[in-house]
Design an enzyme around this catalytic site. Structure first.
Site, PDB file in Angstrom:
ATOM      1  N   LYS A  39       0.827  -1.205   0.000  1.00  0.00           N
ATOM      2  CA  LYS A  39       0.000   0.000   0.000  1.00  0.00           C
ATOM      3  C   LYS A  39       0.868   1.264   0.000  1.00  0.00           C
ATOM      4  O   LYS A  39       0.609   2.219   0.717  1.00  0.00           O
ATOM      5  CB  LYS A  39      -0.931  -0.015   1.214  1.00  0.00           C
ATOM      6  CG  LYS A  39      -1.880  -1.205   1.188  1.00  0.00           C
ATOM      7  CD  LYS A  39      -2.931  -1.132   2.242  1.00  0.00           C
ATOM      8  CE  LYS A  39      -3.850  -2.313   2.278  1.00  0.00           C
ATOM      9  NZ  LYS A  39      -4.264  -2.886   1.045  1.00  0.00           N
ATOM     10  N   CYS A  40       1.882   1.259  -0.827  1.00  0.00           N
ATOM     11  CA  CYS A  40       2.864   2.338  -0.892  1.00  0.00           C
ATOM     12  C   CYS A  40       2.795   2.976  -2.278  1.00  0.00           C
ATOM     13  O   CYS A  40       2.438   2.309  -3.253  1.00  0.00           O
ATOM     14  CB  CYS A  40       4.256   1.732  -0.644  1.00  0.00           C
ATOM     15  SG  CYS A  40       5.646   2.850  -0.842  1.00  0.00           S
ATOM     16  N   GLY A  41       3.165   4.235  -2.369  1.00  0.00           N
ATOM     17  CA  GLY A  41       3.230   4.877  -3.678  1.00  0.00           C
ATOM     18  C   GLY A  41       4.221   4.193  -4.613  1.00  0.00           C
ATOM     19  O   GLY A  41       4.108   4.298  -5.833  1.00  0.00           O
TER      20      GLY A  41
END
Length: 165
Positions: A39-41
């Site tokens: 759930k990271c850019g």
């Protein structure tokens, strides 16, 4: 074991299915160790990492992913959820390990070795964020580190894999 002889091949960890993974099995291969998060850019790097693995896996190269929830809770899932996410969204086939801490007081021993010069004899390289890449040579020695935002196909990684300067 004598400290000077410690390489990544000295470590055993649990894979994402909870089975023992012995880094000795990777002797003779270049290893790219990456701490990952769903759930990271930077999560879309999974796609490039898989492409890199597909391109070079038959040339004594492997990627090993270590899920970590150390940065803004960007890997909250269980090992099973992480594995499902990686396969469904990015068709990840490179080895994934069990979720660990890569910074802080509970930092996993393998990450102590990767990030502390007192352990790896090469450099201090604290993990800055998800998707930091550690380059390990065929003898299990740390070679260099690539920043999280750097593309997996950056010149530094490709030249290293292809033995170019």
């Amino acid at each position: 074991m004598i400290q000077e002889d410690k390489t990544i091949h000295s470590f055993k960890v649990k894979d994402i299915d909870g089975k023992e993974f012995d880094f000795k099995s990777l002797r003779g291969k270049k290893i790219l160790v990456v701490n990952v998060a769903s759930k990271c850019g930077l999560t879309p790097q999974y796609e490039k990492l898989q492409e890199l693995y597909d391109k070079y896996k038959d040339k004594n190269f492997i990627i090993v992913g270590f899920p970590s929830n150390n940065f803004n809770g960007q890997e909250p899932g269980t090992n099973e959820e992480i594995k499902t996410f990686c396969v469904l969204n990015y068709n990840v086939s490179f080895p994934m390990m069990s979720k660990i801490d890569v910074v802080g007081k509970d930092k996993a021993p393998i990450y102590k070795w990767l990030t502390e010069k007192s352990q790896n004899k090469i450099m201090d390289a604290e993990v800055q964020w998800n998707f930091q890449k550690f380059m390990i040579n065929e003898n299990g020695e740390l070679v260099d580190v690539v920043a999280p935002k750097e593309d997996p196909f950056c010149d530094k990684i490709i030249n290293w894999i292809e033995n170019k300067k």
